[in-house]
Design a protein around this motif. Structure first.
Motif, PDB file in Angstrom:
ATOM      1  N   THR A 194       0.823  -1.224   0.000  1.00  0.00           N
ATOM      2  CA  THR A 194       0.000   0.000   0.000  1.00  0.00           C
ATOM      3  C   THR A 194       0.850   1.264   0.000  1.00  0.00           C
ATOM      4  N   ASP A 195       1.839   1.317   0.902  1.00  0.00           N
ATOM      5  CA  ASP A 195       2.668   2.530   1.014  1.00  0.00           C
ATOM      6  C   ASP A 195       3.450   2.787  -0.270  1.00  0.00           C
ATOM      7  N   ALA A 196       4.034   1.722  -0.825  1.00  0.00           N
ATOM      8  CA  ALA A 196       4.812   1.895  -2.059  1.00  0.00           C
ATOM      9  C   ALA A 196       3.918   2.313  -3.211  1.00  0.00           C
ATOM     10  N   ALA A 197       2.712   1.738  -3.288  1.00  0.00           N
ATOM     11  CA  ALA A 197       1.782   2.100  -4.368  1.00  0.00           C
ATOM     12  C   ALA A 197       1.358   3.555  -4.241  1.00  0.00           C
ATOM     13  N   ARG A 198       1.064   3.988  -3.011  1.00  0.00           N
ATOM     14  CA  ARG A 198       0.652   5.372  -2.804  1.00  0.00           C
ATOM     15  C   ARG A 198       1.772   6.331  -3.203  1.00  0.00           C
ATOM     16  N   ALA A 199       3.004   5.992  -2.834  1.00  0.00           N
ATOM     17  CA  ALA A 199       4.136   6.860  -3.172  1.00  0.00           C
ATOM     18  C   ALA A 199       4.335   6.946  -4.684  1.00  0.00           C
ATOM     19  N   ALA A 200       4.258   5.799  -5.370  1.00  0.00           N
ATOM     20  CA  ALA A 200       4.461   5.805  -6.819  1.00  0.00           C
ATOM     21  C   ALA A 200       3.352   6.567  -7.522  1.00  0.00           C
TER      22      ALA A 200
END
Length: 547
Positions: A194-200
């Motif tokens: 979730t965190d990586a997807a939100r950042a990207a």
């Protein structure tokens, strides 16, 4: 009770009476075989199992299993099981078996056996292949098309030993077996990315940076190129994280700061039309590189998409907003342009004077004097020697050409309807000026003066080129309009043969002398409020006889 005992007694007697036949009431997989010999019972069962099959199902998939699947029914053993009812075991067991058969509760299982191990294993493999799903980790990918997020998929696995046991233990000719399944969780579930997807995804959106009046949009492809997705392990399990290239971030900060940094610039009101055009000003900006780097590192992968850069900002004294308000309030009330031949010295003096007058404001009731405004005319103040008229004859002097400035300014002022306090004609007519509407100046005695006799201030704009000078007067609407007559001419005079030639004119060039009168009438809201009659006397001038 008595009836039940009697039935059992009768049943036991029947078993004895049936001899080698199956006890009455006995069924095999629901097929009635009671009272039949073993051979006859087998024949009945063999006839009935020709189309026997099972349907194995699980997680939406199903597979049919029949005699082609490497399994068969053990008819001999099934008949043997049926024949043994009431004949083996303790008296109580035999009594219970007979009672169950007579009461319709005895149904012997139809045993299945594996007759082709390879085919049966292939059947189990087919069932597993149709249902098994390998677990899929959630993932975040960045490529030329942008950001894609793959959701996690839970795996499904068939318990083949339990499946085989269920198949072989099935009692029915035709039936359905629900496959025992095991579910396998992926190593990376949706929460883990979730965190990586939100950042990207944040990095894939335009980022607007502001600093004072400056604004820059960072392209998403530029930011996505800085993002790296990595997999990290911890005591809580695996997860994807997003990080930024330190070198790439430094380059972006330098690029952004270079685009935004700059000196303060005043907004400009550019003349030439019915309204002043606005050239936007800008704030002076000096970006704090270190603070901007930290801010961009946070902003690229999360947060608002419009942010203010940390920077020292200096505001212009005339902002773009102020200039636009001024432009909306003012209209052109008077303007005029005159031209002159290419001459560096003349253009220099005219340019100096134009810059002196450009931007000045004459308030309501305020008077203007050409010489008071222009001040010292000397080499120290940038003026050079150029052509002028002295004593009625062309000559040279420091500041030559200023009469063109005063004449052009005068013609702009009279068209605005303002009061003229002092105006003088030249000693001879110069054909690049409007006849009867020139305004000569010669310090200190000959001036051009006027008064702003309206209730609103007037903004003066002046510009020059190598061959022209223009004046524009802008004010809030004054309600004034003017009419200017064509010049009346009389007393036309030509040079006498003995008149000295003017050295600035070519031989044969002649400008007749004359008297002229031009009348201006000023109207206020359509009502005439003043009249000016400008009389001019011009002497003849020539360059001597033609050669």
């Amino acid at each position: 009770m008595v009836l039940g005992v009697a039935i059992v007694a009768v049943g036991v007697g029947l078993v004895v009476a049936y001899g080698g036949r199956i006890a009455p009431g006995v069924r095999v997989a629901g097929i009635e075989v009671g009272g039949l010999t073993a051979q006859a019972a087998r024949a009945v069962l063999a006839d009935r199992v020709a189309d026997a099959h099972l349907v194995v199902r699980g997680d939406g998939a199903s597979v049919r299993i029949d005699v082609q699947s490497g399994i068969a029914f053990d008819l001999d053993r099934s008949v043997s099981d049926a024949s043994a009812l009431g004949r083996i075991g303790s008296p109580a067991d035999r009594l219970g078996a007979v009672a169950g058969a007579l009461l319709g509760r005895t149904d012997v299982a139809l045993r299945r056996i594996v007759v082709d191990e390879a085919r049966y294993e292939a059947t189990l493999a087919l069932i597993a292949a149709s249902i098994d799903v390998a677990p899929v980790d959630a993932d975040v990918r960045i490529d030329t098309s942008g950001v894609s997020v793959r959701p996690a998929v839970t795996g499904i696995s068939v318990d083949r030993d339990a499946l085989s046991a269920a198949i072989l233990s099935s009692r029915d000719l035709v039936g359905t077996i629900d496959i025992p399944l095991a579910y396998v969780a992926p190593a990376l579930d949706d929460d883990a990315v979730t965190d990586a997807a939100r950042a990207a995804r944040n990095a894939s959106l335009p980022l607007v940076l502001t600093a004072g009046t400056e604004r820059i949009v960072v392209d998403p492809d530029r930011m996505l190129g800085l993002v790296t997705i990595t997999r990290e392990s911890s005591s809580d399990g695996d997860a994807l994280t997003a990080s930024l290239s330190a070198q790439g971030l430094d380059a972006l900060v330098a690029e952004v700061a270079g685009a935004v940094d700059g000196d303060v610039r005043e907004a400009q009101l550019v003349p030439g039309g019915e309204r002043l055009d606005v050239v936007p000003g800008r704030d002076g900006v000096v970006v704090d590189r270190a603070a901007a780097r930290a801010m961009l590192e946070r902003a690229i992968v999360g947060g608002e998409r419009t942010i203010a850069l940390p920077a020292a900002v200096t505001h212009p004294s005339l902002t773009t907003d102020d200039a636009e308000r001024t432009s909306e309030a003012l209209v052109l009330v008077g303007g005029y342009t005159t031209f002159f031949p290419v001459n560096w010295a003349r253009a220099t003096n005219i340019g100096n004077a134009a810059r002196t007058f450009d931007g000045m404001v004459i308030g309501p009731g305020e008077s203007f004097s050409f010489w008071d405004r222009i001040g010292e005319v000397s080499a120290r103040t940038g003026y050079v020697e150029a052509g002028t008229i002295i004593g009625g004859v062309s000559s040279y002097a420091i500041g030559g050409g200023l009469c063109q400035v005063s004449t052009t300014f005068f013609d702009a002022v009279i068209r605005g309807g303002y009061r003229i306090d002092e105006r003088h004609p030249h000693s001879y007519y110069i054909d690049r000026y409007p006849l009867g509407l020139d305004a000569a100046v010669f310090a200190p005695s000959t001036d051009m003066r006027w008064t702003n006799d309206t209730k609103t201030a007037v903004l003066v704009r002046a510009q020059s080129t190598d061959t022209s000078i223009s004046f524009w007067l802008y004010s809030e609407p004054t309600g004034r309009s003017v009419t200017i007559s064509e010049p009346s001419q009389w007393n036309i005079r030509y040079p006498s043969p003995d008149q000295p030639a003017d050295p600035q004119h070519a031989p044969g060039y002649v400008v007749p002398g004359r008297d002229t009168l031009v009348t201006r009438v000023v109207f206020q809201d359509g009502i005439a409020i003043s009249r000016d009659d400008w009389y001019s006397h011009y002497d003849p001038v020539w360059g001597g006889p033609a050669q």
